[in-house]
Design an enzyme around this catalytic site. Structure first.
Site, PDB file in Angstrom:
ATOM      1  N   THR A 137       0.816  -1.218   0.000  1.00 14.31           N
ATOM      2  CA  THR A 137       0.000   0.000   0.000  1.00 14.31           C
ATOM      3  C   THR A 137       0.843   1.258   0.000  1.00 14.31           C
ATOM      4  O   THR A 137       0.492   2.252  -0.645  1.00 14.31           O
ATOM      5  CB  THR A 137      -0.937   0.005   1.227  1.00 14.31           C
ATOM      6  OG1 THR A 137      -1.830  -1.104   1.133  1.00 14.31           O
ATOM      7  CG2 THR A 137      -1.754   1.290   1.298  1.00 14.31           C
ATOM      8  N   THR A 150       1.081  -4.345   4.382  1.00 16.70           N
ATOM      9  CA  THR A 150       0.846  -4.640   5.796  1.00 16.70           C
ATOM     10  C   THR A 150       0.288  -6.040   6.036  1.00 16.70           C
ATOM     11  O   THR A 150       0.368  -6.544   7.158  1.00 16.70           O
ATOM     12  CB  THR A 150      -0.119  -3.613   6.419  1.00 16.70           C
ATOM     13  OG1 THR A 150      -1.367  -3.651   5.711  1.00 16.70           O
ATOM     14  CG2 THR A 150       0.464  -2.214   6.338  1.00 16.70           C
ATOM     15  N   ASP A 151      -0.295  -6.674   5.013  1.00 17.81           N
ATOM     16  CA  ASP A 151      -0.901  -7.992   5.215  1.00 17.81           C
ATOM     17  C   ASP A 151       0.088  -9.014   5.766  1.00 17.81           C
ATOM     18  O   ASP A 151      -0.300  -9.928   6.502  1.00 17.81           O
ATOM     19  CB  ASP A 151      -1.496  -8.530   3.904  1.00 17.81           C
ATOM     20  CG  ASP A 151      -2.789  -7.823   3.541  1.00 17.81           C
ATOM     21  OD1 ASP A 151      -3.368  -7.159   4.420  1.00 17.81           O
ATOM     22  OD2 ASP A 151      -3.225  -7.937   2.380  1.00 17.81           O
TER      23      ASP A 151
END
Length: 229
Positions: free
Chosen positions: A9, A85-86
């Site tokens: 992201t 971030t996952d």
């Protein structure tokens, strides 16, 4: 100081289809951080990958580990990894298990992409660089820096799908905070676990047992039946 850009992201821009894709290079990320050029920290970049966090593979991470080792062996004072971030907590923990160096290695990212108001990527990247360049962050293992909080890779968890304060350390709390550009360490881990390089990557078979109340699992069809049959 070296920044490895893996995508996610933090590196996303608008696509022709109306969504966003990780298209910004590591150079572009670093150049967009206010105040970094005046911090006195020399930053080199490696545009390592441009993929969503969930698309990172073990091969990608193995190459990343070796690239970080080479940088540290060449005398780099610290390393920052930017990614989606996952899988930040998984990447950070694997790096922590694999790297036994004293130099700070910091993983960060963003919850809001650069096309949105209040994008958090630049602030997170600036804080991560400040931590990775600091003496107090040495010998703490791999760190995750997000929303001005400094977390140990062995403790940190992603707890929310949209909040900028999603990364928390439920068992022990953060190791410290970035206050006006300075890392403040208030909590140090007592021990650190690392794995030997030999035999780290191997194939194993894991048994899967499906259990459900009041029913049965049909392995041939892959369906569950609840109640009597």
């Amino acid at each position: 100081m070296t920044v490895f850009g893996l995508g996610g992201t933090i590196a996303m821009t608008a696509s022709e289809g109306g969504g966003v894709v990780p298209a910004l290079s590591a150079d572009q990320l670093v150049a967009a951080v206010p105040g970094l050029a005046d911090s006195g920290i020399t930053v080199e970049v490696q545009d390592f990958r441009r993929v969503p966090g969930a698309s990172l593979t073990f091969d990608d991470l193995e190459e990343l580990i070796e690239a970080i080792r080479r940088c540290l062996a060449d005398g780099v004072d610290g390393v920052v990894v930017t990614q989606g971030t996952d899988t930040i907590e998984e990447t950070a923990y694997l790096l922590d298990l694999s790297l036994g160096r004293s130099e700070p290695v910091v993983v960060t990212g963003a919850m809001r992409n650069p096309t949105l108001a209040g994008a958090d990527g630049p602030a997170n990247l600036l804080a991560a660089v400040q931590v990775a360049a600091s003496i107090p962050a040495r010998d703490l293992g791999v760190l995750v820096v997000f929303a001005d909080e400094i977390h140990a890779a062995s403790r940190v968890r992603k707890t929310h799908s949209t909040s900028g304060f999603t990364f928390q350390s439920p068992t022990g709390g953060p190791l410290g905070y970035v206050v006006e550009g300075r890392p403040r360490i208030v909590n140090r881990p007592e021990a650190r676990i690392t794995l030997p390089a030999a035999g780290r990557w191997r194939t194993v078979e894991v048994g899967l047992v499906r259990v459900l109340a009041g029913g049965r699992w049909e392995s041939s069809s892959g369906k569950a039946t609840i109640g009597s049959a």
